[in-house]
Design a protein around this motif. Structure first.
Motif, mmCIF file in Angstrom:
data_model
loop_
_atom_site.group_PDB
_atom_site.id
_atom_site.type_symbol
_atom_site.label_atom_id
_atom_site.label_comp_id
_atom_site.label_asym_id
_atom_site.label_seq_id
_atom_site.Cartn_x
_atom_site.Cartn_y
_atom_site.Cartn_z
ATOM 1 N N HIS A 1 0.781 -1.192 -0.108
ATOM 2 C CA HIS A 1 -0.025 -0.122 -0.002
ATOM 3 C C HIS A 1 0.813 1.153 -0.008
ATOM 4 C CE1 HIS A 1 -3.353 2.607 0.860
ATOM 5 N NE2 HIS A 1 -2.579 3.206 1.927
ATOM 6 N N LEU A 2 1.890 1.245 0.876
ATOM 7 C CA LEU A 2 2.869 2.336 0.900
ATOM 8 C C LEU A 2 3.499 2.783 -0.305
ATOM 9 C CD1 LEU A 2 3.788 2.250 4.633
ATOM 10 C CD2 LEU A 2 2.175 3.925 3.701
ATOM 11 N N CYS A 3 3.933 1.603 -0.876
ATOM 12 C CA CYS A 3 4.904 1.740 -2.123
ATOM 13 C C CYS A 3 4.048 1.581 -3.559
ATOM 14 C CB CYS A 3 5.754 0.794 -2.054
ATOM 15 S SG CYS A 3 7.150 0.982 -0.404
ATOM 16 N N ALA A 4 2.687 1.639 -3.454
ATOM 17 C CA ALA A 4 1.877 1.559 -4.770
ATOM 18 C C ALA A 4 2.442 2.127 -5.799
ATOM 19 C CB ALA A 4 0.351 1.438 -4.281
ATOM 20 N N ALA A 5 2.468 3.470 -5.441
ATOM 21 C CA ALA A 5 2.694 4.253 -6.603
ATOM 22 C C ALA A 5 4.026 3.979 -7.274
ATOM 23 C CB ALA A 5 2.583 5.726 -6.293
ATOM 24 N N ASP A 6 5.030 3.853 -6.362
ATOM 25 C CA ASP A 6 6.364 3.371 -7.032
ATOM 26 C C ASP A 6 6.395 2.152 -7.516
ATOM 27 O OD1 ASP A 6 7.332 5.749 -5.604
ATOM 28 O OD2 ASP A 6 8.413 4.616 -4.127
ATOM 29 N N LEU A 7 5.701 1.276 -7.120
ATOM 30 C CA LEU A 7 5.753 -0.115 -7.882
ATOM 31 C C LEU A 7 5.178 -0.112 -9.310
ATOM 32 C CD1 LEU A 7 5.268 -2.538 -4.635
ATOM 33 C CD2 LEU A 7 7.148 -2.136 -5.987
ATOM 34 N N GLN A 8 3.949 0.607 -9.455
ATOM 35 C CA GLN A 8 3.201 0.765 -10.520
ATOM 36 C C GLN A 8 4.026 1.667 -11.704
ATOM 37 O OE1 GLN A 8 -1.239 1.255 -10.150
ATOM 38 N NE2 GLN A 8 -0.653 1.940 -8.052
ATOM 39 N N GLN A 9 4.917 2.591 -11.202
ATOM 40 C CA GLN A 9 5.766 3.280 -12.126
ATOM 41 C C GLN A 9 6.716 2.101 -12.622
ATOM 42 O OE1 GLN A 9 6.856 6.802 -10.364
ATOM 43 N NE2 GLN A 9 4.659 7.739 -10.389
ATOM 44 N N ALA A 10 7.233 1.504 -11.755
ATOM 45 C CA ALA A 10 8.249 0.617 -11.958
ATOM 46 C C ALA A 10 7.860 -0.421 -12.657
ATOM 47 C CB ALA A 10 8.980 -0.028 -10.777
ATOM 48 N N GLY A 11 6.489 -0.894 -12.785
ATOM 49 C CA GLY A 11 5.870 -1.933 -13.594
ATOM 50 C C GLY A 11 5.947 -1.443 -14.954
ATOM 51 N N GLN A 12 5.470 -0.210 -15.238
ATOM 52 C CA GLN A 12 5.255 0.203 -16.473
ATOM 53 C C GLN A 12 6.684 0.100 -17.234
ATOM 54 O OE1 GLN A 12 4.378 4.377 -16.396
ATOM 55 N NE2 GLN A 12 2.552 3.830 -14.609
ATOM 56 N N LYS A 13 7.695 0.007 -16.664
ATOM 57 C CA LYS A 13 9.216 -0.261 -17.532
ATOM 58 C C LYS A 13 9.590 -1.790 -17.187
ATOM 59 C CE LYS A 13 10.401 4.442 -16.134
ATOM 60 N NZ LYS A 13 11.367 5.437 -15.116
ATOM 61 N N GLN A 14 8.527 -2.555 -16.765
ATOM 62 C CA GLN A 14 8.610 -4.095 -16.387
ATOM 63 C C GLN A 14 9.939 -4.014 -15.416
ATOM 64 O OE1 GLN A 14 6.771 -6.318 -17.987
ATOM 65 N NE2 GLN A 14 5.613 -4.406 -18.762
ATOM 66 N N LEU A 15 10.058 -3.312 -14.395
ATOM 67 C CA LEU A 15 11.132 -3.415 -13.412
ATOM 68 C C LEU A 15 10.656 -3.729 -11.996
ATOM 69 C CD1 LEU A 15 13.361 -0.468 -14.614
ATOM 70 C CD2 LEU A 15 13.785 -2.646 -14.933
ATOM 71 N N GLY A 16 9.299 -3.573 -11.743
ATOM 72 C CA GLY A 16 8.829 -3.615 -10.434
ATOM 73 C C GLY A 16 8.747 -5.284 -10.178
ATOM 74 N N CYS A 17 9.192 -5.522 -8.927
ATOM 75 C CA CYS A 17 9.258 -7.015 -8.405
ATOM 76 C C CYS A 17 8.705 -6.994 -6.847
ATOM 77 C CB CYS A 17 10.688 -7.299 -8.446
ATOM 78 S SG CYS A 17 11.426 -7.247 -10.026
ATOM 79 N N VAL A 18 7.865 -7.925 -6.831
ATOM 80 C CA VAL A 18 7.337 -8.328 -5.263
ATOM 81 C C VAL A 18 7.696 -9.799 -5.116
ATOM 82 C CG1 VAL A 18 5.702 -8.258 -3.741
ATOM 83 C CG2 VAL A 18 5.823 -6.407 -5.349
ATOM 84 N N VAL A 19 8.532 -10.443 -3.969
ATOM 85 C CA VAL A 19 8.575 -11.713 -4.037
ATOM 86 C C VAL A 19 8.194 -11.818 -2.395
ATOM 87 C CG1 VAL A 19 10.096 -13.444 -3.849
ATOM 88 C CG2 VAL A 19 10.308 -11.919 -5.586
ATOM 89 N N ALA A 20 7.756 -12.807 -2.148
ATOM 90 C CA ALA A 20 7.381 -13.222 -1.014
ATOM 91 C C ALA A 20 7.550 -14.653 -0.563
ATOM 92 C CB ALA A 20 5.889 -12.760 -0.330
ATOM 93 N N ALA A 21 8.215 -15.127 0.487
ATOM 94 C CA ALA A 21 8.703 -16.269 0.959
ATOM 95 C C ALA A 21 7.917 -16.959 2.119
ATOM 96 C CB ALA A 21 10.254 -16.443 1.062
ATOM 97 N N SER A 22 7.854 -18.072 2.102
ATOM 98 C CA SER A 22 6.978 -18.972 3.650
ATOM 99 C C SER A 22 7.728 -20.239 3.569
ATOM 100 C CB SER A 22 5.618 -19.030 3.003
ATOM 101 O OG SER A 22 5.331 -20.138 1.976
ATOM 102 N N LEU A 23 7.329 -20.734 4.774
ATOM 103 C CA LEU A 23 8.251 -22.047 5.295
ATOM 104 C C LEU A 23 7.094 -22.978 5.528
ATOM 105 C CD1 LEU A 23 11.129 -22.481 5.761
ATOM 106 C CD2 LEU A 23 10.987 -22.010 8.059
ATOM 107 N N LEU A 24 6.533 -23.584 4.594
ATOM 108 C CA LEU A 24 5.344 -24.448 4.850
ATOM 109 C C LEU A 24 5.629 -25.785 4.226
ATOM 110 C CD1 LEU A 24 2.289 -22.038 4.045
ATOM 111 C CD2 LEU A 24 2.876 -22.769 6.252
#
Length: 916
Positions: free
Chosen positions: A194-217
């Motif tokens: 939520h706090l980084c939404a604008a930054d990530l969407q702008q990065a996404g327009q250049k195909q540079l935005g990345c979000v990765v999440a890990a779990s231990l299941l």
């Protein structure tokens, strides 16, 4: 879901740029990831656990990091990689809490958790979740790294190599402890997005935005009885990210699950490899082997097979949220067994309806009765207050009728008031069942709420309401149920979690935690069959038009008829097998959708329908034949369930814009955007009635800079779960070139329009009279089509009373259309006009609308006859004006109610007035 080995797809990114935020974990993976990302060119910052634990502290940290390092390009969420290390075990045992549902919150420290608490002890198709070649690994161990976090420079080195002997992180005993974990492992990820939404969407327009999440299941996301060392909270990653990719095209997202067989350095290596690569969003690494998961059809074996479970009249069954809606329909089928049915709800069991309203079905008559009842008590309720009373009455009727039908079907029915999010209330309710009946044979957990909003727009408080209702209640069931005698636990989940759903990030994440909990409980409770049913969209009172339903069917998505959904539940009850804890109910192209690669699941912008192609030669003829005044063509359904419509705004296609110019340029007004939203949604869901448009926001000016006009894309998506009372649609107008929204709103549909209610608005007792010609010549910039004010009776510090006339579609569109407005954009625009008049005359500034909190219509289309408008100011400061407005017809009935309208004020905008 079936597991399948798959090699790592080719890397699509060779280098990185910008700031990457990394959340601290319990295995010291974060420092290794930071080193690898820095080697690829990124700037990194690790957010420690104590920061993640406090939302206010996290918000300040993000602001400080962005100020120091610039825009956020990526997020790597590692907090769910939490285990108990050997050296911490004795400390954790000493910190065990007594099992007490009213215990206060405990401290939550970095880097580990301070608790070690042992767990106890297809509709037409039914679908559930195997193996290939392992990927090649390359890379070396990273070195310790100097990082800046919250403005402080510190060195984060990997912990001693203890990956061979971590102990599973176990569930806390108290709800307070559980909420600490959900904040750190789940809600902090939403807050980062939520706090980084604008930054990530702008990065996404250049195909540079990345979000990765890990779990231990366990590498299988908790499936197949291999739950791993992590908690069900790790499942929230999948729900958040599968929704993210529907809202932010171009942003790459991966949810990756591990077991503890890999070293921290190896886990970090796989995370970075996935971040740089394409492929599926949901990937596991059991025993280090890269694994994907496929949705496959799994038919229940019923013929010549004995039922696994058969309820009888000795059973005691708890149903949460079972007094209304879909869950109540399911409860009807359980009641037929003559068992004891305990229903819980947040409100108390309704008292008997009073004689004044009993037996009255006509909504209009009910409103009049409620109004008269208030007058008899010498009260002066507003229309909204009467509507609230009416909705409460209808809710209580539905509850009373359902409980009566349960009893008539043969059940012994008991209703308990309990908030499923409240440990004291819900825990006491469950304990009371065991006290009175000495047993609980089955539980159907159907409680849940939705508050659909995009990630960028959703408040943290709304997230908590939606998330906690599902997640906290499931935790409390885990803690208070007695599995040694419990035969069945059914959790009502949703395909919104399994596959993501635009506008439902919180709901999707909550349902995925519920899915992981189902596997945990099914594995931990040998005597209990546990299943989470991921329901597809229900076909209640008309999910969409026949045309849209046909498009759904062409793509294989079949909404669930009520009778088929009920039969699915009955079949699952009798023949469902232990060990199948996660099933999908409903037909859809689930595997095709799941198989879409990163960047291929967008909102449909790249997959256009057959709308406007820029030809305006026959525009007047098109609109003259259309049942909707503004729409150029029918909406199109995209593969991901989004409904879209293309249109090019120009003076040729939309001549009314000639009369709405700011600094000489035609601009689409918010009132016209509202009518566009209403007609667009109404055309896609005609069996419902658009009754209200909420939270309409002007995000960017839709300005016609050239004669060619401005091409836009309308997008709308329904909530996964409609009920018989309402359906909420998230809609926006997007610039397809920049993939940025101009306007965004929620559209509410109901089975029928509400009848107009007699107005109780008190007219102003004093104030200045103003000629409309003076207002339009002195304060306003609106041209002839928008000049609908016929009299301004009074203007004072409280507001304005005025008279207006509806707009004429013929004049607005230069054609002879056969349809009527839904809301009338000309009338709606009068309210912002009067807000400008008030701001100029009372405060010397100009107020332009930025947000419509709620615009609700009553009755059918307004006749072309005078109306009265009462505008009332709620608050004003130097920068903003907030007000309400009510339109009243010649018979004294409210036809339009505008509430919580926000305008931005600026004296520099005084230049817009037509005489300047």
């Amino acid at each position: 879901m079936q597991s399948q080995l798959e090699a790592l797809p080719p890397q699509q990114l060779a280098s990185l740029t910008g700031l990457f935020l990394i959340t601290e974990d319990g295995l010291s993976v974060a420092s290794h990831v930071a080193t690898a990302l820095q080697q690829k060119g990124a700037t990194t910052a690790i957010l420690n656990t104590s920061t993640l634990a406090e939302p206010e502290k996290l918000e300040k940290a993000i602001a400080q990091l962005r100020q120091l390092h610039g825009s956020v390009t990526g997020i790597v969420h590692l907090a769910p990689l939490a285990v108990i290390h050997q050296e911490d075990a004795e400390t954790q045992r000493r910190g065990d809490a007594e099992r007490d549902f009213s215990q206060s919150s405990q401290e939550f420290e970095s880097p580990g958790l301070t608790h070690e608490l042992s767990p106890r002890h297809h509709v037409s198709q039914r679908q559930v979740l195997q193996r290939g070649e392992p990927p090649q690994r390359t890379g070396s161990s990273p070195r310790p790294l100097q990082l800046e976090s919250l403005g402080l420079t510190h060195e984060l080195s990997p912990r001693p190599p203890i990956f061979h002997s971590p102990r599973p992180l176990q569930l806390p005993e108290t709800l307070a402890g559980w909420r600490q974990i959900t904040q750190i492992q789940s809600k902090s990820l939403f807050q980062l997005l939520h706090l980084c939404a604008a930054d990530l969407q702008q990065a996404g327009q250049k195909q540079l935005g990345c979000v990765v999440a890990a779990s231990l299941l366990g590498g299988y996301f908790g499936r197949q009885g291999k739950g791993g060392s992590g908690l069900p909270t790790g499942g929230s990653n999948t729900g958040f990210l599968k929704t993210l990719v529907t809202e932010w095209p171009g942003v790459r997202a991966k949810a990756i699950d591990f077991d503890t067989s890999l070293s921290p350095a190896s886990i970090a290596e796989q995370i970075v490899n996935e971040l740089l690569s394409s492929g599926r969003l949901e990937v596991g690494y059991p025993q280090g082997e890269r694994t994907i998961f496929q949705t496959v059809t799994a038919t229940l074996t019923k013929d010549n097979q004995p039922a696994q479970l058969t309820p009888n009249n000795n059973w005691v069954v708890l149903v949460t949220g079972g007094a209304r809606g879909i869950t109540a329909e399911i409860a009807h089928d359980l009641a037929k067994y003559g068992l004891t049915l305990v229903i819980t709800g947040r409100a108390a069991e309704p008292a008997a309806e009073t004689a004044e309203t009993a037996g009255i079905e006509d909504i209009t008559v009910l409103r009049r009765v409620l109004l008269q009842k208030a007058r008899n008590l010498e009260l002066s309720p507003t229309p909204i207050q009467i509507e609230r009373q009416l909705q409460d009455l209808l809710r209580d009727r539905a509850i009373t009728n359902n409980l009566k039908q349960f009893r008539q079907a043969g059940a012994q029915v008991e209703y308990l008031k309990a908030d499923v999010r409240n440990a004291e209330e819900f825990g006491a309710a469950i304990n009371s069942i065991y006290t009175r009946y000495d047993r609980l044979d089955a539980v159907v957990h159907g409680a849940g709420i939705i508050e659909d909003k995009l990630i960028a727009d959703k408040s943290f408080a709304s997230l908590e309401r939606v998330f906690d209702t599902k997640v906290d209640s499931t935790f409390l069931l885990y803690r208070y149920l007695r599995p040694e005698s419990l035969k069945l636990l059914v959790l009502f989940s949703s395909v919104a979690g399994r596959y993501g759903n635009r506008g439902q990030s919180d709901y999707a994440a909550a349902n995925e935690v519920m899915n992981r909990f189902a596997w945990l409980m099914d594995h931990s409770w040998p005597n209990t069959r546990v299943v989470a049913i991921n329901w597809g969209p229900w076909d209640t009172t008309g999910m969409a038009s026949e045309e849209v339903k046909s498009q759904f069917r062409e793509r294989g998505i079949i909404s669930i008829p009520l009778a088929a959904g009920r039969q699915f539940f009955v079949n699952e009850l009798h023949y469902g097998r232990k060990g199948e804890a996660e099933v999908v109910a409903g037909e859809g192209p689930w595997e095709a959708y799941e198989g879409l690669g990163i960047g291929e699941r967008g909102s449909g912008i790249g997959d256009r329908g057959h709308g406007d192609k820029g030809d305006t030669g026959n525009w007047e003829q098109i609109r003259a034949k259309s049942p909707y005044l503004l729409l150029p063509s029918s909406p199109q359904l995209q593969l991901n369930g989004t409904v879209t419509l293309e249109h090019t705004f120009s003076l040729a296609t939309d001549p009314y814009l000639e009369d709405h110019r700011l600094d000489g340029k035609p601009v689409l007004p918010a009132a016209a955007a509202l009518e566009w939203f209403a007609e667009f949604v109404q055309s896609a869901w005609p069996e419902w009635q658009v009754t209200e448009v909420c939270q309409l926001r002007a995000l960017r000016g839709l300005v016609l800079d050239t004669e060619a006009g401005k091409k836009v894309l309308f997008q709308a998506r329904a909530s996964s779960h409609a009920d018989s009372e309402s359906l909420q649609i998230a809609a926006e107008i997007v610039d397809p070139e920049l993939n940025l929204p101009f306007y965004r709103a929620s559209v509410i549909l109901r089975p029928q329009l509400e009848e107009p209610l007699a107005s109780e608005i008190l007219l102003l007792s004093s104030g200045q009279k103003l000629q409309p010609t003076v207002a339009y010549d002195t304060y306003l910039f609106h041209g002839q089509r928008f000049q609908l004010i016929t009299a301004i009776d009074r203007v004072n510090d409280v507001g304005i009373d005025a008279h207006v006339i509806p707009s004429q579609p013929t004049a607005w569109l230069n054609s002879q259309p056969v349809a009527n407005w839904l809301f009338d954009p000309g009338l709606i625009d009068v309210a912002p006009q009067l807000a400008i008049v008030w701001a100029r005359s009372q405060r010397g500034t100009t107020a332009l609308p930025s947000r419509f909190g709620s615009v609700k219509r009553f009755g059918q289309s307004i006749r072309y006859s005078p109306l009265q408008i009462a505008l009332r100011v709620n608050r004003f400061d130097d920068h903003s004006l907030n007000y309400d407005a009510v339109f009243i017809d010649e018979n004294g009935y409210v036809r339009l109610h505008l509430k919580d309208i926000e305008s931005t004020c600026n004296t520099a905008l005084n230049r817009l007035a037509s005489h300047l």
